[in-house]
Structure formats: structure tokens, C-alpha cells
Design an enzyme around this catalytic site. Structure first.
Site, PDB file in Angstrom:
ATOM      1  N   ASP A 115       0.702  -1.234  -0.017  1.00  9.27           N
ATOM      2  CA  ASP A 115       0.025   0.149   0.116  1.00  9.27           C
ATOM      3  C   ASP A 115       0.736   1.211   0.008  1.00  9.27           C
ATOM      4  O   ASP A 115       2.008   1.154   0.146  1.00  9.27           O
ATOM      5  CB  ASP A 115      -0.863   0.073   1.164  1.00  9.27           C
ATOM      6  CG  ASP A 115      -2.522   0.045   0.995  1.00  9.27           C
ATOM      7  OD1 ASP A 115      -2.585   0.881   0.028  1.00  9.27           O
ATOM      8  OD2 ASP A 115      -3.122  -0.489   1.618  1.00  9.27           O
ATOM      9  N   ASP A 158     -10.553   2.082  -3.551  1.00 15.69           N
ATOM     10  CA  ASP A 158     -10.966   0.834  -3.131  1.00 15.69           C
ATOM     11  C   ASP A 158     -12.486   0.902  -3.774  1.00 15.69           C
ATOM     12  O   ASP A 158     -13.495   1.808  -3.834  1.00 15.69           O
ATOM     13  CB  ASP A 158     -11.139   1.200  -1.808  1.00 15.69           C
ATOM     14  CG  ASP A 158      -9.813   0.850  -1.157  1.00 15.69           C
ATOM     15  OD1 ASP A 158      -8.881   1.167  -1.698  1.00 15.69           O
ATOM     16  OD2 ASP A 158      -9.584   0.462   0.181  1.00 15.69           O
TER      17      ASP A 158
HETATM   18  C1  GLA Z   1      -6.059   0.539   1.444  1.00 18.41           C
HETATM   19  C2  GLA Z   1      -6.142  -0.469   0.247  1.00 18.41           C
HETATM   20  C3  GLA Z   1      -7.342  -1.502   0.589  1.00 18.41           C
HETATM   21  C4  GLA Z   1      -6.811  -2.215   1.860  1.00 18.41           C
HETATM   22  C5  GLA Z   1      -6.568  -1.058   3.157  1.00 18.41           C
HETATM   23  C6  GLA Z   1      -6.049  -1.725   4.289  1.00 18.41           C
HETATM   24  O1  GLA Z   1      -7.219   1.356   1.492  1.00 18.41           O
HETATM   25  O2  GLA Z   1      -6.435   0.189  -0.743  1.00 18.41           O
HETATM   26  O3  GLA Z   1      -7.474  -2.302  -0.292  1.00 18.41           O
HETATM   27  O4  GLA Z   1      -5.697  -2.957   1.698  1.00 18.41           O
HETATM   28  O5  GLA Z   1      -5.974   0.000   2.773  1.00 18.41           O
HETATM   29  O6  GLA Z   1      -5.692  -0.901   5.312  1.00 18.41           O
END
Ligand code: GLA
Length: 543
Positions: free
Chosen positions: A160, A216
């Protein structure tokens, strides 16, 4: 509109049919990653028993046999580093330790995935509580990678960028450092996923197996539509076993604490697009609680075959009518007789589209197979077009076979732009909508840098030979570009101006030589501005 009809008619007249099989055998190293991740369904509420139980469900309920092999632990297993800066997992949640969990997953014949951040903190730790603060890779790249892969034996990592943003890191530099640390591990063949929530840049393919392109996913169609809309113009960047990642599947799941979920038709459209676009297929649901209809969608063997095709190609838009798109890609062999096709209505009104056989890349169609009902649809086989009527958010997913024709119009929005990125604030060329552009999109912001070029990587010629090429462009001010074919300069143009850069288009025509098979055509200007580009049209020169 008149212009569009003209281009279509012109292209139709000049299509060149190949009498014999000129297809090319090709195979990528990795097909898109298939598995499940804990984030969407469980967020930070994970522990060892849950991970083992979900892994067992993947194995027992037929998902593993269908290809879903990766069990990816996401955020929430860490705790603050030890006194020497050593990485720690949370003993209260994972009492047997992370190695034992990976061993269990492996004992089921599955693969184990883990999560971290490129910077200091993980994403979940930012707003919620302090468990993940300082647990990211920044400053610990080598030691953490050794731990995850050589000591704990994980096979996949998602990295991430929340901590990367927090520490104000340069994504390319930091992910390069991380890729080097991964490569230095004894364990090889590690699947590395960059999670930067935007298309990071073409450099990502040199480092990672896949990269997220969007924020997301959520269990409502507008978010799925946003992801598809973003990915429609990114298909040239999926190549050679490296993939755009459209994020997890939101099929068979409800967002924690809410009742929101996709309708069955929306789930099918979501799955079909992920499959044709060769996105990783990472299920985001509680594997024990998937409704039967959703399970069927995720286990659809035809869609999975479309996704796991060994060519690993992206699927550019080949026809468009408002928010109804036709996307297509070769299957099994490049320029072979079989193509995958998805026709989808992303709009809010019913739509009806006549799908052009020529735009699909065929002279005539022999068979059409519907991947939803797993049967042939003889009435769709045609020599010119077939009609598809779709309710909002619905799609049809097809395998089409027939006699191929050379493609004669290559759109700028399906080209590979070397400096392209969608990270805000980056100096990047762009794909832009414009009603007067062919298919409604064009490319701008090119030139002024030896690296800022546009290239069509997949210009296919059955026999090779001389072609007449025509590049459609627009520019308010004088601009210039040169054309290279397979690395050799083929033409150059100066003082190109149409007087207006939003609706006045002109073309330059020139001859080029293509070799048999795949060719690369590049437009560039190392020092000055290039015009905005709509498309290149090619037809065989008369003898
Ligand atoms: C981000 C990523 C998600 C997930 C979260 C975890 O938002 O895009 O897919 O991995 O972090 O904290």
C-alpha cells in the site's frame, strides 16, 4: 457524427482479410493472480482461526479447483515494531505465528499472501488505532522482505502507499527499492502487487506483477462503474504478464456494517469486465457465506478462462455508443480465430447496439458463444453486425470465432503513452473525451521530452508490406512529431496547426513499411510540443 461515419465507411472499405492463418503463438509467465483477500469482508477483524477457516473454505467449496489459489492476509496482523526495529505480528491474533499460518495454507495446496506499506504506516492504522504505525517497509525494506518471504514463506505481497504519502516518498523510487529487496530474497517467483490507488506509471510493470489503478471498490454499482471507466483507457498497460488490478471482487458480499450489495446482473457485469480486462481476481467476501448465485458467477468457467488466457492481454474499447461499450481481446493466439468480447451498458437507461463484426476484428463471424449460459448463439453469427439490447448495468460476455481482418483504425486512447500516470500532480499526457474525436476520445500532452511518446504496440499485418498511414490530429499552435516504425524513423512533420485544439481536426498522410506480424508505431517529439492525437488509420498501399 458525419466524420465518424466517414471513418467507419473508410475503414470498412479498406479492411484487409487474411486468407490463411497468420496467428502468433505467445504465452505470458504469470496469468492474473486469483485468490481471496480479507480486507473487504473483515477489514481489521482478522485472526489465525479465521484465516485458516477461510483457506479451508476456498479449498473445500470448489474455489481452489477453479483457480483461486491465493489466501491474502491484508492489513491488521501487525503490531508496533520491537526495540531493534524488528517487525512483529500480533501474537494475540496469530498465536502460532505467521509462518505456521503460511504452512497451513500451503498444506492445503494453496498460496499465502501478506500485506504491508511502502512508507511508514499502513492504511488501516491511520484513522483507526495505532497498531500499524511504523510497521511499513520504509527504512526496513531488506529485513522485512527477508522475514516475509525467506522466514515466513509467503508467496504474494500487496504493498500500500498510505505511509508512503505520510512520509512524502516518491512512489517510483520507493517501490524500486522494495522490488530490489524482494529480488534479493532467496525465495523466487514472488507475486508483488502495488497498491497506489491510481495508475502509477509505466515503470510499475518493470517492478510488480500488478498494480491497483483506482480507489477501493465498494458494493454499489457506481463505484464498480468508476473502476471500469478508469480502466477502459488503461488496457495498453496490461502486458507480458503484468496487469492493471481493478481491485477485489465485490461479489457475494456485503460491506461490513451495511446491506449494500450488487444485484445479480451487476455482479455478472463486474466479473465479466474484470475477466476480459485480465485483472487479478481476488474475492473480497466471507467464503463461508456466499449466496449460490454469486458463487456461480465467481466460478463461471468461461469467464475464468477469459481471464486466465495465456496471452494475458488487456481489452480495448472497439465500439461505443453513449455509455454502452464493446471491449474485445484476442484469446489463445494473437490474431487467432477466437476473440473474447464483452458488451456492457454502464448507463442508467436501456440500450440497444448493433455490434460491428469488422470493429470486432472479423471479416465474418462463424460462431458466438455466450459465457453466461454456456451455449452457442447461432443467431448472432453474422457477416456485418449483430444487435445487443441491454438493461442498465447489464452485459453479455462472448467468445466469438471467425475469419480475421487486419484492424485499420488504432485509437490514441488504446495506445501506450510512455509517461502516462493518473497520480495527481504528475507531469503526464492524458486521454481526454471530445465529441468530435473518433470514438469520442483523444490523447493530449505529448512531446517536449524524449520519453513522452505514444506508441501502438500491436499493429498487426498479415503479410507485411507498404501501407498508407493517416494520423488525425488537432493543435491550436504549430507543433511537430516524428513517426517511427519498429524503432526506425519513417516520417516527420512540422508546423502542424489546425487553428483550434478542441474541434478542428486534420490529417497527415504518409507511407510506411510494416513487417509481417506485430509492429510498433511510435509518435514522438523529443524537444517540442506534439499535436493532440485522435487515431491512426492504416490501409495497404496499392501496388
Ligand atoms: C487501502 C487499500 C485497501 C486495503 C486497506 C487496508 O485502503 O486500498 O485495499 O488494503 O488499505 O488498510
Amino acid at each position: 457524427m458525419r466524420r465518424l461515419l466517414f471513418v467507419a465507411a473508410f475503414a470498412g472499405l479498406l479492411l484487409c482479410a487474411c486468407e490463411r492463418d497468420y496467428s502468433i503463438k505467445y504465452e505470458v509467465g504469470h496469468t492474473p493472480t486469483m485468490g481471496m483477500s480479507f480486507w473487504n469482508a473483515f477489514q481489521l477483524n482478522i485472526n489465525e482461526d479465521l484465516v485458516k477457516d477461510q483457506a479451508l473454505a476456498v479449498k473445500e467449496l470448489g474455489y481452489a479447483d477453479a483457480g483461486y489459489k491465493f489466501i491474502n492476509i491484508d492489513d491488521g496482523f501487525q503490531r508496533p515494531r520491537g526495540p531493534e526495529g524488528n517487525f512483529l505480528s500480533d501474537d494475540s491474533l496469530f498465536p502460532s505465528g505467521m509462518r505456521a499460518v503460511a504452512d497451513y495454507i500451503h498444506s492445503l495446496g494453496l498460496k499465502a499472501g501478506i500485506y504491508t506499506d511502502a512508507g511508514d504506516n499502513t492504511c488501516g492504522s491511520e484513522n483507526i488505532y495505532a497498531y500499524g504505525l511504523g510497521t511499513g517497509l520504509y527504512g526496513h525494506e531488506k529485513e522485512d522482505c527477508k522475514l516475509f518471504f525467506d522466514e515466513w514463506d509467503y508467496d504474494f505481497i500487496k504493498i500500500d502507499f498510505c505511509g508512503g504519502q505520510h512520509a512524502k516518498l516518491d512512489e517510483r523510487e520507493q517501490y524500486t527499492k522494495i522490488a530490489e529487496a524482494i529480488r534479493a530474497c532467496d525465495k523466487k517467483d514472488i507475486i508483488f502487487n502495488i497498491c497506489r490507488w491510481r495508475f502509477p506509471g509505466t515503470w510499475a510493470a518493470d517492478l510488480a506483477t500488478s498494480w491497483r489503478t483506482t480507489y477501493d471498490i465498494r458494493p454499489w454499482f457506481s463505484r464498480v462503474k468508476y473502476i471500469i471507466d478508469e480502466n477502459l483507457w488503461l488496457q495498453a498497460y496490461t502486458r507480458d504478464g503484468h496487469y492493471n488490478d481493478c481491485d477485489m471482487l465485490e461479489i457475494g458480499s456485503k460491506w461490513p456494517g451495511s446491506d449494500a450489495c450488487l444485484s445479480p446482473e451487476e455482479e455478472f457485469t463486474h466479473m465479466a469486465y474484470w475477466c476480459i480486462a485480465s485483472s487479478p481476481l481476488i474475492m473480497g467476501c466471507d467464503m463461508r457465506k456466499v449466496p449460490e448465485a454469486s458463487r456461480e458467477v465467481m466460478l463461471n468457467k468461461d469467464l475464468i478462462a477469459m481471464n486466465q488466457d495465456k496471452l494475458g492481454l488487456g481489452a480495448p474499447v472497439v465500439q461505443r455508443q453513449g455509455e454502452t461499450y464493446v471491449v474485445a481481446k484476442d484469446i489463445e493466439r494473437i490474431f487467432g480465430p477466437k476473440r473474447a468480447v464483452v458488451v456492457m451498458n454502464l448507463g442508467e437507461e436501456p440500450s440497444s447496439i448493433d455490434v460491428s463484426v469488422a470493429d470486432l476484428g472479423f471479416e465474418s463471424i462463424k460462431s458466438v458463444y455466450d459465457c453466461k449460459v454456456h451455449t452457442e448463439v447461432p443467431e448472432m453469427a453474422s457477416e456485418s453486425s449483430f444487435n445487443v439490447s441491454l438493461e442498465p448495468h447489464c452485459c453479455v460476455a462472448l467468445f466469438v470465432t471467425g475469419k480475421r481482418i487486419e484492424k485499420s483504425v488504432y485509437q490514441a486512447e488504446e495506445s501506450f503513452m510512455n509517461m502516462f500516470s493518473t497520480i495527481e500532480g504528475y507531469q503526464s499526457p492524458v486521454y481526454l473525451p471530445n465529441e468530435s474525436a473518433d470514438m469520442g476520445m483523444y490523447a493530449a500532452g505529448l512531446g517536449c521530452n524524449p520519453d513522452n511518446w505514444l506508441q501502438w504496440n500491436n499493429v498487426f499485418s498479415c503479410k507485411g508490406g507498404e501501407y498508407v498511414a493517416s494520423v488525425r490530429y488537432t493543435s491550436a499552435n504549430p507543433t511537430a512529431f516524428k513517426v517511427s516504425v519498429n524503432g526506425r524513423e519513417a516520417a516527420s512533420f512540422e508546423d502542424l496547426s489546425t487553428g483550434d485544439d478542441s474541434s478542428a481536426w486534420e490529417s497527415v498522410n504518409f507511407k510506411i513499411k510494416l513487417k509481417r506480424g506485430l509492429n510498433q508505431i511510435r509518435l514522438s517529439n523529443d524537444t517540442g510540443f506534439m499535436p493532440s492525437i485522435d487515431c491512426i488509420t492504416l490501409h495497404k498501399a496499392e501496388r
